[in-house]
Every structure is written in C-alpha cells, then in structure tokens.
Design an enzyme around this catalytic site. Structure first.
Site, PDB file in Angstrom:
ATOM      1  N   TYR A 158       0.844  -1.203   0.000  1.00  0.00           N
ATOM      2  CA  TYR A 158       0.000   0.000   0.000  1.00  0.00           C
ATOM      3  C   TYR A 158       0.887   1.264   0.000  1.00  0.00           C
ATOM      4  O   TYR A 158       0.528   2.299  -0.542  1.00  0.00           O
ATOM      5  CB  TYR A 158      -0.966  -0.026   1.181  1.00  0.00           C
ATOM      6  CG  TYR A 158      -2.213   0.803   0.963  1.00  0.00           C
ATOM      7  CD1 TYR A 158      -3.062   0.564  -0.121  1.00  0.00           C
ATOM      8  CD2 TYR A 158      -2.554   1.824   1.847  1.00  0.00           C
ATOM      9  CE1 TYR A 158      -4.199   1.323  -0.314  1.00  0.00           C
ATOM     10  CE2 TYR A 158      -3.703   2.581   1.670  1.00  0.00           C
ATOM     11  CZ  TYR A 158      -4.514   2.328   0.580  1.00  0.00           C
ATOM     12  OH  TYR A 158      -5.652   3.087   0.392  1.00  0.00           O
ATOM     13  N   LYS A 165      -3.294   8.143   3.009  1.00  0.00           N
ATOM     14  CA  LYS A 165      -4.532   7.899   3.790  1.00  0.00           C
ATOM     15  C   LYS A 165      -4.374   8.390   5.226  1.00  0.00           C
ATOM     16  O   LYS A 165      -5.344   8.869   5.823  1.00  0.00           O
ATOM     17  CB  LYS A 165      -4.900   6.410   3.764  1.00  0.00           C
ATOM     18  CG  LYS A 165      -5.403   5.896   2.413  1.00  0.00           C
ATOM     19  CD  LYS A 165      -6.644   6.600   1.903  1.00  0.00           C
ATOM     20  CE  LYS A 165      -7.275   5.862   0.727  1.00  0.00           C
ATOM     21  NZ  LYS A 165      -8.291   6.677   0.039  1.00  0.00           N
TER      22      LYS A 165
HETATM   23  P1  NDP Z   1     -12.469   3.458  -8.473  1.00  0.00           P
HETATM   24  O1  NDP Z   1     -11.323   3.216  -9.402  1.00  0.00           O
HETATM   25  O2  NDP Z   1     -13.796   2.962  -8.863  1.00  0.00           O
HETATM   26  O3  NDP Z   1     -12.572   5.000  -8.116  1.00  0.00           O
HETATM   27  C1  NDP Z   1     -11.470   5.872  -8.007  1.00  0.00           C
HETATM   28  C2  NDP Z   1     -11.941   7.221  -8.488  1.00  0.00           C
HETATM   29  O4  NDP Z   1     -10.945   8.249  -8.300  1.00  0.00           O
HETATM   30  C3  NDP Z   1     -12.260   7.213  -9.979  1.00  0.00           C
HETATM   31  O5  NDP Z   1     -13.625   7.518 -10.156  1.00  0.00           O
HETATM   32  C4  NDP Z   1     -11.368   8.305 -10.538  1.00  0.00           C
HETATM   33  O6  NDP Z   1     -12.019   9.073 -11.529  1.00  0.00           O
HETATM   34  C5  NDP Z   1     -11.161   9.184  -9.342  1.00  0.00           C
HETATM   35  N1  NDP Z   1     -10.051  10.112  -9.566  1.00  0.00           N
HETATM   36  C6  NDP Z   1      -8.722   9.843  -9.689  1.00  0.00           C
HETATM   37  N2  NDP Z   1      -8.038  10.970  -9.917  1.00  0.00           N
HETATM   38  C7  NDP Z   1      -8.934  11.991  -9.935  1.00  0.00           C
HETATM   39  C8  NDP Z   1      -8.839  13.407 -10.114  1.00  0.00           C
HETATM   40  N3  NDP Z   1      -7.661  14.025 -10.327  1.00  0.00           N
HETATM   41  N4  NDP Z   1      -9.981  14.151 -10.063  1.00  0.00           N
HETATM   42  C9  NDP Z   1     -11.170  13.557  -9.872  1.00  0.00           C
HETATM   43  N5  NDP Z   1     -11.329  12.228  -9.686  1.00  0.00           N
HETATM   44  C10 NDP Z   1     -10.225  11.451  -9.723  1.00  0.00           C
HETATM   45  O7  NDP Z   1     -11.991   2.802  -7.096  1.00  0.00           O
HETATM   46  P2  NDP Z   1     -12.632   2.633  -5.646  1.00  0.00           P
HETATM   47  O8  NDP Z   1     -14.095   2.730  -5.702  1.00  0.00           O
HETATM   48  O9  NDP Z   1     -11.985   1.436  -5.097  1.00  0.00           O
HETATM   49  O10 NDP Z   1     -12.017   3.904  -4.870  1.00  0.00           O
HETATM   50  C11 NDP Z   1     -12.791   4.891  -4.203  1.00  0.00           C
HETATM   51  C12 NDP Z   1     -12.136   5.245  -2.871  1.00  0.00           C
HETATM   52  O11 NDP Z   1     -12.219   4.115  -2.008  1.00  0.00           O
HETATM   53  C13 NDP Z   1     -10.658   5.611  -2.956  1.00  0.00           C
HETATM   54  O12 NDP Z   1     -10.397   6.676  -2.053  1.00  0.00           O
HETATM   55  C14 NDP Z   1      -9.972   4.347  -2.443  1.00  0.00           C
HETATM   56  O13 NDP Z   1      -8.692   4.595  -1.893  1.00  0.00           O
HETATM   57  C15 NDP Z   1     -10.973   3.926  -1.376  1.00  0.00           C
HETATM   58  N6  NDP Z   1     -10.853   2.550  -0.887  1.00  0.00           N
HETATM   59  C16 NDP Z   1     -10.940   1.485  -1.763  1.00  0.00           C
HETATM   60  C17 NDP Z   1     -10.834   0.181  -1.299  1.00  0.00           C
HETATM   61  C18 NDP Z   1     -10.912  -0.990  -2.241  1.00  0.00           C
HETATM   62  O14 NDP Z   1     -10.572  -2.105  -1.817  1.00  0.00           O
HETATM   63  N7  NDP Z   1     -11.344  -0.828  -3.459  1.00  0.00           N
HETATM   64  C19 NDP Z   1     -10.627  -0.089   0.135  1.00  0.00           C
HETATM   65  C20 NDP Z   1     -10.594   1.091   0.961  1.00  0.00           C
HETATM   66  C21 NDP Z   1     -10.693   2.353   0.453  1.00  0.00           C
HETATM   67  P3  NDP Z   1     -12.069   8.598 -13.078  1.00  0.00           P
HETATM   68  O15 NDP Z   1     -12.724   7.303 -13.132  1.00  0.00           O
HETATM   69  O16 NDP Z   1     -12.881   9.682 -13.679  1.00  0.00           O
HETATM   70  O17 NDP Z   1     -10.637   8.528 -13.487  1.00  0.00           O
HETATM   71  C1  N5H Z   2      -2.697  -3.288   0.012  1.00  0.00           C
HETATM   72  C2  N5H Z   2      -3.456  -3.082  -1.044  1.00  0.00           C
HETATM   73  C3  N5H Z   2      -3.055  -3.503  -2.414  1.00  0.00           C
HETATM   74  C4  N5H Z   2      -1.931  -2.624  -3.019  1.00  0.00           C
HETATM   75  C5  N5H Z   2      -2.255  -1.168  -3.174  1.00  0.00           C
HETATM   76  C6  N5H Z   2      -3.314  -0.647  -3.809  1.00  0.00           C
HETATM   77  C7  N5H Z   2      -3.666   0.748  -3.801  1.00  0.00           C
HETATM   78  C8  N5H Z   2      -4.727   1.237  -4.409  1.00  0.00           C
HETATM   79  C9  N5H Z   2      -5.181   2.656  -4.365  1.00  0.00           C
HETATM   80  C10 N5H Z   2      -4.937   3.526  -5.576  1.00  0.00           C
HETATM   81  C11 N5H Z   2      -6.042   4.555  -5.609  1.00  0.00           C
HETATM   82  C12 N5H Z   2      -4.906   2.736  -6.879  1.00  0.00           C
HETATM   83  C13 N5H Z   2      -4.400   3.516  -8.059  1.00  0.00           C
HETATM   84  O1  N5H Z   2      -4.119   4.706  -7.987  1.00  0.00           O
HETATM   85  C14 N5H Z   2      -4.294   2.751  -9.370  1.00  0.00           C
HETATM   86  C15 N5H Z   2      -3.674   3.568 -10.490  1.00  0.00           C
HETATM   87  O2  N5H Z   2      -2.260   3.607 -10.362  1.00  0.00           O
HETATM   88  C16 N5H Z   2      -3.982   2.890 -11.859  1.00  0.00           C
HETATM   89  N1  N5H Z   2      -5.437   2.826 -12.127  1.00  0.00           N
HETATM   90  C17 N5H Z   2      -6.114   3.797 -12.796  1.00  0.00           C
HETATM   91  O3  N5H Z   2      -5.559   4.791 -13.241  1.00  0.00           O
HETATM   92  C18 N5H Z   2      -7.604   3.594 -12.974  1.00  0.00           C
HETATM   93  C19 N5H Z   2      -7.915   3.527 -14.460  1.00  0.00           C
HETATM   94  C20 N5H Z   2      -8.325   4.757 -12.271  1.00  0.00           C
HETATM   95  C21 N5H Z   2      -9.833   4.703 -12.399  1.00  0.00           C
HETATM   96  O4  N5H Z   2      -8.008   4.667 -10.895  1.00  0.00           O
HETATM   97  C22 N5H Z   2      -7.912   5.797 -10.141  1.00  0.00           C
HETATM   98  N2  N5H Z   2      -7.652   5.594  -8.840  1.00  0.00           N
HETATM   99  O5  N5H Z   2      -8.049   6.878 -10.606  1.00  0.00           O
HETATM  100  C23 N5H Z   2      -4.751  -2.335  -0.909  1.00  0.00           C
HETATM  101  C24 N5H Z   2      -5.990  -3.120  -1.241  1.00  0.00           C
HETATM  102  C25 N5H Z   2      -6.061  -4.393  -0.406  1.00  0.00           C
HETATM  103  C26 N5H Z   2      -7.252  -2.251  -0.944  1.00  0.00           C
HETATM  104  C27 N5H Z   2      -7.405  -1.062  -1.868  1.00  0.00           C
HETATM  105  C28 N5H Z   2      -7.537  -1.338  -3.326  1.00  0.00           C
HETATM  106  C29 N5H Z   2      -7.407   0.181  -1.314  1.00  0.00           C
HETATM  107  C30 N5H Z   2      -7.642   1.471  -2.014  1.00  0.00           C
HETATM  108  O6  N5H Z   2      -7.344   2.507  -1.422  1.00  0.00           O
HETATM  109  O7  N5H Z   2      -8.177   1.481  -3.141  1.00  0.00           O
END
Ligand code: NDP
Ligand code: N5H
Length: 257
Positions: A158, A165
């Site tokens: 992470y 975070k």
């Molecule tokens: P998604 O990929 O569905 O959502 C991430 C969102 O971040 C996307 O909609 C993306 O927009 C948006 N984003 C990134 N950069 C920008 C920017 N510059 N301006 C506006 N929007 C932006 O993933 P999740 O639903 O998993 O993530 C949502 C939140 O939940 C995050 O904060 C993540 O850290 C948190 N989280 C997720 C967990 C998991 O296991 N999935 C666990 C705990 C927390 P776009 O699609 O338009 O690029």
């Molecule tokens: C310990 C873990 C697993 C390892 C770390 C994962 C971290 C995830 C968070 C970030 C937000 C992921 C991320 O930025 C991905 C990007 O580099 C590439 N993806 C993209 O660009 C897509 C297309 C767009 C939509 O994504 C975003 N963010 O804009 C953590 C997991 C067990 C839990 C988890 C997944 C946490 C979390 O914060 O999301």
C-alpha cells in the site's frame, strides 16, 4: 425517525464504473430518495457515468466535470452547483490515485513526485472540496471520505497510499473541527478490500481477499452496497451526533492484532 432523504441533494465524487465504491454510495442515497449530483474527472468519463446514472429510476441527476487537482475547477464546479441547485446536504469523496510503480516494492523508494501526486489527489482534494462545498450546506451537512486500514498500520504494497490515507484521516479530523461550528460534519469510512478499477492489476489482490475470508470476524469480504449503506447513515440525520469519526466497514478485520 424518518429515514427518507427525499428533498435532499448529495454530491458524489469518484464514480468510474458500476464497481466503484462511489456507485454503491450513489445507489444507497438514491434508494433513500435523495437527489444526486455526480462529478467526474474529464469528458472521457462523461458518457459512462451518464449511462450508469440513467439506470437509477426516477433520478433527476446533475453532472459536472471536476479534476480535483485543479483549484479553479473545484471552485467553478461548486459555484455552478450553487447556481443550479442552491443548497446541498452532503458530499461523498471517493477519490484516490498513486502511480502504479509506487504501489509495489518498498515505500523507501517512493519518488518526491510520486509522493506529492498521491497526497495531492488522495488527501488535499478533501480539503479543497470541503472548503468549496461547505458554504452550500446552508441547512447543515455531512461530508464522507473513503479510507483504508493501510493508513493506520503498515500493509504490504500500500506504501505511499498508506501515508496519503494517514494524511486524509488527519485532514478529515481537522476539517470536522473547523466545519462543526457551521453544522457540517466530516467522517470517513475505512472499507475492506473490494475489487474495483483502482484495485485492478494490483498483484496479490486475490490473496488479500482470501486472507480476509479466512480471518475477518465475519469470515467474508464486504461489498460496495455495505459501504453505501454506512455512507447513507453518515450522510443522513441518523448520525447527527457523529463527526471526526472513522467507521470500519471491513467485516471486523481491523480489530485483529
Ligand atoms: P475506483 O477506481 O472505482 O474510483 C477511483 C476514483 O478516483 C475514480 O472515479 C477516478 O475518476 C477518481 N479520480 C482519480 N483521480 C482523480 C482526479 N484528479 N480528479 C477527480 N477524480 C479522480 O476505485 P474505488 O471505488 O476502489 O475507490 C474509491 C475510494 O475508495 C478511494 O479513495 C480508495 O482509496 C478507497 N478505498 C478502496 C478500497 C478498495 O478495496 N477498493 C478499500 C478502501 C478504500 P475517473 O474514473 O474519472 O478517473
Ligand atoms: C494493500 C493493497 C493492495 C496494493 C495497493 C493498492 C492501492 C490502491 C489505491 C490507488 C487509488 C490505486 C491507483 O491509484 C491505481 C492507479 O495507479 C492505476 N489505475 C487507474 O488509473 C484507474 C484507471 C483509475 C480509475 O483509478 C484511479 N484511482 O483513478 C490495498 C488493497 C487491499 C485495498 C485497496 C484497493 C485500497 C484502495 O485505497 O483502493
């Protein structure tokens, strides 16, 4: 107690697709009768989110482009929302980003640019958005952000996102203290791992999910709907005495030593 959100308007930021946690939040709010406002990063995401929102029966949603790294975009977005709807009652911030290369290997290798980028999009954005949105919450309001256990303790891979975070969690508490006097509450949900677009391509995600299924008190992972329903609680009057809090929606995993 009236559980309806009829006549109330909420901004949902961070719907990328139907798997997004933000979409789980949107559905819970919609089912409770709320009017929804969606923001998206840029025009590439406009059609997908509009198509998705069209599946919400009877929902008269509004849509605004808002890149949270751009101060002008944030203030323009909320100025436009004020002009179009006036008062809002809450906001869900479901946005995070870090470079892929910073989500593997060792945290010590994080570059300055990678560190700043993750903090800019994933933590400062809550501050910028709260400052712009709070003045629209003239009947009081509630702001919810999404965090993860990796901000409280070291979780493999992470890395920089864990440090971002931790900053998000502390920002949430300082914002709760500042905005409380205006009747605005600020809280976070710490979600357990969910397979979303962000989680896609992350090595070992299957083994993370398997560990939760084996060890979490509820012996299962959690869903977008479960996060959505907790967000509904935090965004509604049911939680009116709660601010500066982190609620773990993680099948109890965080209590394990
Ligand atoms: P998604 O990929 O569905 O959502 C991430 C969102 O971040 C996307 O909609 C993306 O927009 C948006 N984003 C990134 N950069 C920008 C920017 N510059 N301006 C506006 N929007 C932006 O993933 P999740 O639903 O998993 O993530 C949502 C939140 O939940 C995050 O904060 C993540 O850290 C948190 N989280 C997720 C967990 C998991 O296991 N999935 C666990 C705990 C927390 P776009 O699609 O338009 O690029
Ligand atoms: C310990 C873990 C697993 C390892 C770390 C994962 C971290 C995830 C968070 C970030 C937000 C992921 C991320 O930025 C991905 C990007 O580099 C590439 N993806 C993209 O660009 C897509 C297309 C767009 C939509 O994504 C975003 N963010 O804009 C953590 C997991 C067990 C839990 C988890 C997944 C946490 C979390 O914060 O999301």
């Amino acid at each position: 107690m009236n559980f309806s959100l009829e006549g109330r308007t909420y901004v949902v930021m961070g719907v990328a697709n139907k798997r997004s946690i933000a979409w789980g939040v949107a559905r819970s709010l919609h089912e409770a009768g709320a009017r929804l406002i969606f923001t998206y990063l840029n025009d590439r995401f406009e059609k997908p989110i509009k198509d998705l929102a069209a599946t919400l029966e009877g929902q008269d949603a509004l849509f605004y482009e808002c890149d949270v790294t751009n101060d002008q975009a944030v203030s323009d977005t909320f100025a436009q929302i004020k002009e179009d709807v006036g008062t809002i009652h809450g906001l869900a911030h479901c946005i995070a980003f870090a470079n892929k290369e910073d989500l593997q290997g060792e945290f010590v290798d994080t570059s300055r640019d990678g560190f700043l980028l993750a903090h800019n999009i994933s933590a400062y954005s809550l501050v910028a958005v709260s400052k712009a949105a709070a003045p629209l919450m003239t009947d009081g309001g509630s702001i919810v952000t999404l965090t993860y256990l990796g901000g409280e303790r070291v979780v493999k891979n992470y890395n920089v996102m864990g440090v971002a975070k931790a900053s998000l969690d502390a920002s949430m508490k300082y914002l709760a203290n500042d905005l409380g006097k205006h009747g605005v509450r600020v809280n976070a949900i710490s979600a357990g791992p969910i397979r979303t677009l962000s989680a896609k391509g992350i090595g070992d995600f299957n083994s993370v999910l398997k560990k939760i299924e084996e060890e979490a008190p509820l012996r299962r992972t959690i869903t977008q709907e479960e996060v959505g329903d907790s967000a509904y609680y935090l965004l509604s009057n049911l939680s009116r005495g709660v601010t500066g809090e982190i609620i773990h929606v993680d099948a109890g995993y965080n209590i394990l030593g």
